[in-house]
Design an enzyme around this catalytic site. Structure first.
Site, PDB file in Angstrom:
ATOM      1  N   GLU A  35      27.606  21.886  37.995  1.00  7.98           N
ATOM      2  CA  GLU A  35      27.735  23.344  37.980  1.00  7.98           C
ATOM      3  C   GLU A  35      27.377  23.898  36.604  1.00  7.98           C
ATOM      4  O   GLU A  35      26.723  24.938  36.491  1.00  7.98           O
ATOM      5  CB  GLU A  35      29.164  23.741  38.364  1.00  7.98           C
ATOM      6  CG  GLU A  35      29.461  25.236  38.288  1.00  7.98           C
ATOM      7  CD  GLU A  35      28.623  26.070  39.253  1.00  7.98           C
ATOM      8  OE1 GLU A  35      28.600  27.302  39.093  1.00  7.98           O
ATOM      9  OE2 GLU A  35      27.973  25.496  40.167  1.00  7.98           O
ATOM     10  N   LYS A 116      41.070  10.078   8.401  1.00 10.86           N
ATOM     11  CA  LYS A 116      39.924  10.335   7.527  1.00 10.86           C
ATOM     12  C   LYS A 116      38.665   9.827   8.235  1.00 10.86           C
ATOM     13  O   LYS A 116      38.373   8.643   8.243  1.00 10.86           O
ATOM     14  CB  LYS A 116      40.095   9.639   6.183  1.00 10.86           C
ATOM     15  CG  LYS A 116      39.013   9.999   5.174  1.00 10.86           C
ATOM     16  CD  LYS A 116      39.274   9.342   3.835  1.00 10.86           C
ATOM     17  CE  LYS A 116      38.222   9.782   2.822  1.00 10.86           C
ATOM     18  NZ  LYS A 116      36.859   9.374   3.216  1.00 10.86           N
ATOM     19  N   LYS A 315      43.681   5.374   1.707  1.00 17.46           N
ATOM     20  CA  LYS A 315      42.660   4.511   2.301  1.00 17.46           C
ATOM     21  C   LYS A 315      43.279   3.271   2.949  1.00 17.46           C
ATOM     22  O   LYS A 315      44.287   2.750   2.484  1.00 17.46           O
ATOM     23  CB  LYS A 315      41.643   4.087   1.231  1.00 17.46           C
ATOM     24  CG  LYS A 315      40.955   5.249   0.517  1.00 17.46           C
ATOM     25  CD  LYS A 315      40.126   6.090   1.459  1.00 17.46           C
ATOM     26  CE  LYS A 315      38.806   5.443   1.804  1.00 17.46           C
ATOM     27  NZ  LYS A 315      37.853   5.418   0.679  1.00 17.46           N
TER      28      LYS A 315
END
Length: 670
Positions: A35, A116, A315
């Site tokens: 659609e 991150k 980190k």
């Protein structure tokens, strides 16, 4: 044109915008794909019949257009800053304490946390709700205009939803390639016999920087917003997390893992949760971004050295994987160092497929007790060369073989030696060894040495393989006509190299000394030698005792220098270079009584500089009287920080060391 056609076109645009948000942002489609495709076809048919009605916010503009010749530059009205890094809980604690201390000891409780993403930072500028500009971060001040490419990314709305957005709104975020899309893209490339991308980040960056936006449109890129820049015409929420919700309400996607937490302990829990889910997430991440949620506190804390004081990237630790060590090859470097390289069964680790890893030296092989055929653990962290860190001895096969270090150079057959007290085994062949010759020539023309533009590694390798050059001086004897025999070397490229070689003849004494490749004589040592002795002749004649008197030169380096200049072959190369026209300005001593602004100061450079090359910056600092070192310690007086300054900046802050920017350095120079 009837009013009904115009009305139907607007209805289709609104409907397609709405359903795109439902699909790409909210992951909750209302209609089947067929659609949506039918509505898009109807839109395209109307626009084809009435091209004057096509607008920049039309969903049809996502298909890409005419290729560009180059990207134009964009100056960010609000600089796009990088983030400082934390690598463990203690560094996160230090970040928290520094922030609280800076605002007078007030308690900071709420943080906004998000994965991150490992992609490419971009800026999206909306005016009156319409996307008018998209740019890369670049150096933080200036980026590239990638508007046409960004318009092809379905996750990014061309027109904001609702009507309560600011008249001018800049949204920052990350363009990335989901893992599934990356695998499909590479599989298609393999089927076509084309080069595959190394990792999703490279694929995203390469896709976004295509001059032909139609190529970008064919790539499976996505986007998550993470902050705002310019805001004019309305106020945003006073909470970072609530600003995310505002942005999302206007049709911009936010990472579904984004969460607001109520304490530092909750931040650590969030970090562990994301770390455990890392492999299950549909996109690559390399850590967690932690931001103080209160905007008023963010504004009070401000920024330092191109990074905010109110945010940090925590980190993840280096990634490790298990694979098989199939073979060991021995590579020979510029100074004759023989390095064992593990040839591995390819394995995906740290965001890339790894098939080679360093074993460092014979001592490391002995320490690991590793054998060919072993199952080994390899580690890859960031851009660090992958390394073998341990052996799974219980899985050792019966066919495992010992690693035998060569007694002759694997390249030239010369005798190898290992000096007592050193870990490295070296080939004694010198420039007779083709491997050493190649590496020595690559070093000689490198950016920090004579900086010969256009003379890359592949050209050097061809020149040595064809026996066209043996020593650095031979490079200056090449003509454009001779160079054209090389692969992919036309007359124009050949002449450019000859011109670059001619230009490089005017250098500096420190660069010349560095270019010779004397063991352990780096840029700083070369600069200290030049400043102390003032001439090449004085350095060549210096005794070990005289050399030890030079700043930062010890017994070992002094021995390397005297040994180098005592060898007849090296004397001949140096003399030949001078005959070919290598020269430099006289090294002058500072005027008597002249006060250098950084006299006696120990300084460190870190991060990426936007207006100065690293070598240029070091030379400038040394000319100002500074001693430039590579690590931060209590003896460091000043840290000059560029973009993406990481652990050195954090350590300098903890030690209370004075921090200056690249702009501060430019002002000192001028």
């Amino acid at each position: 044109m009837s009013e009904s056609v115009h009305q139907r076109l607007e209805e289709l645009k609104e409907s397609l915008h709405y359903h795109a948000v439902r699909y790409y942002v909210e992951d909750n489609p209302e209609i089947p794909d067929a659609e949506y495709d039918r509505l898009m076809r109807e839109l395209l048919e109307i626009e084809a019949q009435h091209p004057d009605l096509v607008t920049v916010d039309s969903p049809s503009q996502r298909v890409g257009g005419k290729p560009l010749s180059e990207f134009s530059q964009v100056t960010h009205e609000v600089p796009m800053l990088s983030l400082d890094n934390a690598f463990d809980d203690s560094e996160l604690d230090s970040f928290h304490k520094r922030a609280q201390d800076r605002i007078g000891g007030e308690s900071i409780k709420q943080y906004c946390c998000e994965p991150k993403l490992d992609g490419l930072a971009v800026s999206l500028l909306y005016e009156n709700g319409i996307l008018v500009q998209a740019a890369t971060r670049g150096d933080g001040t200036t980026g590239e205009n990638i508007t046409e490419n960004v318009r092809t990314i379905n996750a990014i709305p061309l027109k904001l939803r609702g009507d309560d957005w600011p008249a001018r709104l800049e949204v920052r975020g990350e363009v990335f390639m989901p893992k599934a899309g990356f695998e499909k893209l590479n599989e298609l490339a393999r089927q076509k016999g084309e080069k595959v991308f190394v990792n999703p980040r490279n694929a995203a960056a390469g896709s976004l920087r295509q001059l032909d936006s139609r190529i970008t449109a064919s790539r499976p890129l996505s986007f998550y917003a993470y902050s705002v820049g310019v805001v004019q015409g309305a106020d945003l929420a006073a909470s970072h997390y609530e600003r995310f919700l505002q942005i999302k309400s206007w049709g911009l996607p936010m990472c579904p893992e984004t969460k607001r937490v109520d304490s530092l302990a909750d931040v650590k829990t969030y970090y562990q949760h994301i770390l455990q889910r890392r492999d299950a997430l549909p996109y690559e991440i390399d850590g967690v971004v932690i931001k103080i949620d209160d905007i008023a506190v963010q504004e009070r804390l401000g920024f330092v050295a191109r990074a905010p004081r109110w945010a940090i990237a925590y980190k993840f630790p280096a990634q490790e994987e298990i694979t098989t060590l199939n073979e060991v090859e021995f590579q020979v470097g510029r100074t004759g160092a023989i390095t064992p390289v593990a040839k591995l069964e390819p394995v995906f680790v740290g965001g890339v497929t790894v098939s080679n890893a360093t074993l460092h030296n014979a001592d490391e092989i002995e320490r690991l007790q590793v054998k060919i055929g072993d199952q080994v653990v390899i580690r890859r962290a960031g851009d660090v060369i992958p390394q073998v860190v341990s052996v799974i001895k219980e899985r050792r096969p019966e066919t495992a073989r010992d690693i035998i270090f060569p007694t002759q150079c694997p390249v030239c057959g010369s005798h190898v030696e290992r000096i007592e007290g050193e870990a490295v085994t070296r080939c004694t062949g010198g420039l007779v060894c083709q491997a050493q010759r190649k590496q020595a020539l690559k070093h000689f023309v490198s950016r920090k040495a004579l900086d010969v533009d256009g003379l890359g590694d592949k050209v050097i390798e061809q020149l040595v393989d064809r026996e066209m050059v043996e020593t650095p001086a031979d490079l200056f004897k090449l003509s454009a006509g001779v160079l054209t025999v090389l692969e992919r070397m036309g007359p124009k490229s050949a002449q450019n190299i000859v011109n670059a070689l001619e230009k490089s003849k005017l250098t500096t004494l420190p660069r010349f000394l560095y270019s010779l490749g004397i063991r352990e004589v780096g840029e700083a040592t070369a600069a200290n030698l030049a400043q102390h002795f003032k001439s090449l002749e004085a350095i060549q004649a210096a005794t070990e005792e005289q050399l030890i008197a030079v700043q930062d030169i010890g017994v070992v380096v002094a021995k390397h220098i005297t040994t180098f200049f005592e060898e007849e072959q090296n004397q001949a190369v140096v003399q030949d270079l001078l005959v070919q026209g290598i020269h430099w300005p006289e090294v002058s001593a500072p005027e008597q009584g002249a006060e250098l602004p950084l006299e006696g100061k120990t300084v460190v450079l870190t991060g990426t500089l936007s207006q100065l090359g690293r070598t240029e910056a070091k030379e400038a600092l040394q000319s100002l009287g500074a001693k430039v070192t590579g690590s931060v310690s209590k003896k460091t007086d000043i840290l000059f920080a560029g973009e993406n300054a990481g652990s050195k900046l954090a350590k300098a802050q903890e030690l209370g060391i004075e921090i200056k920017t690249e702009q501060d350095l430019l002002e000192l120079i001028n």
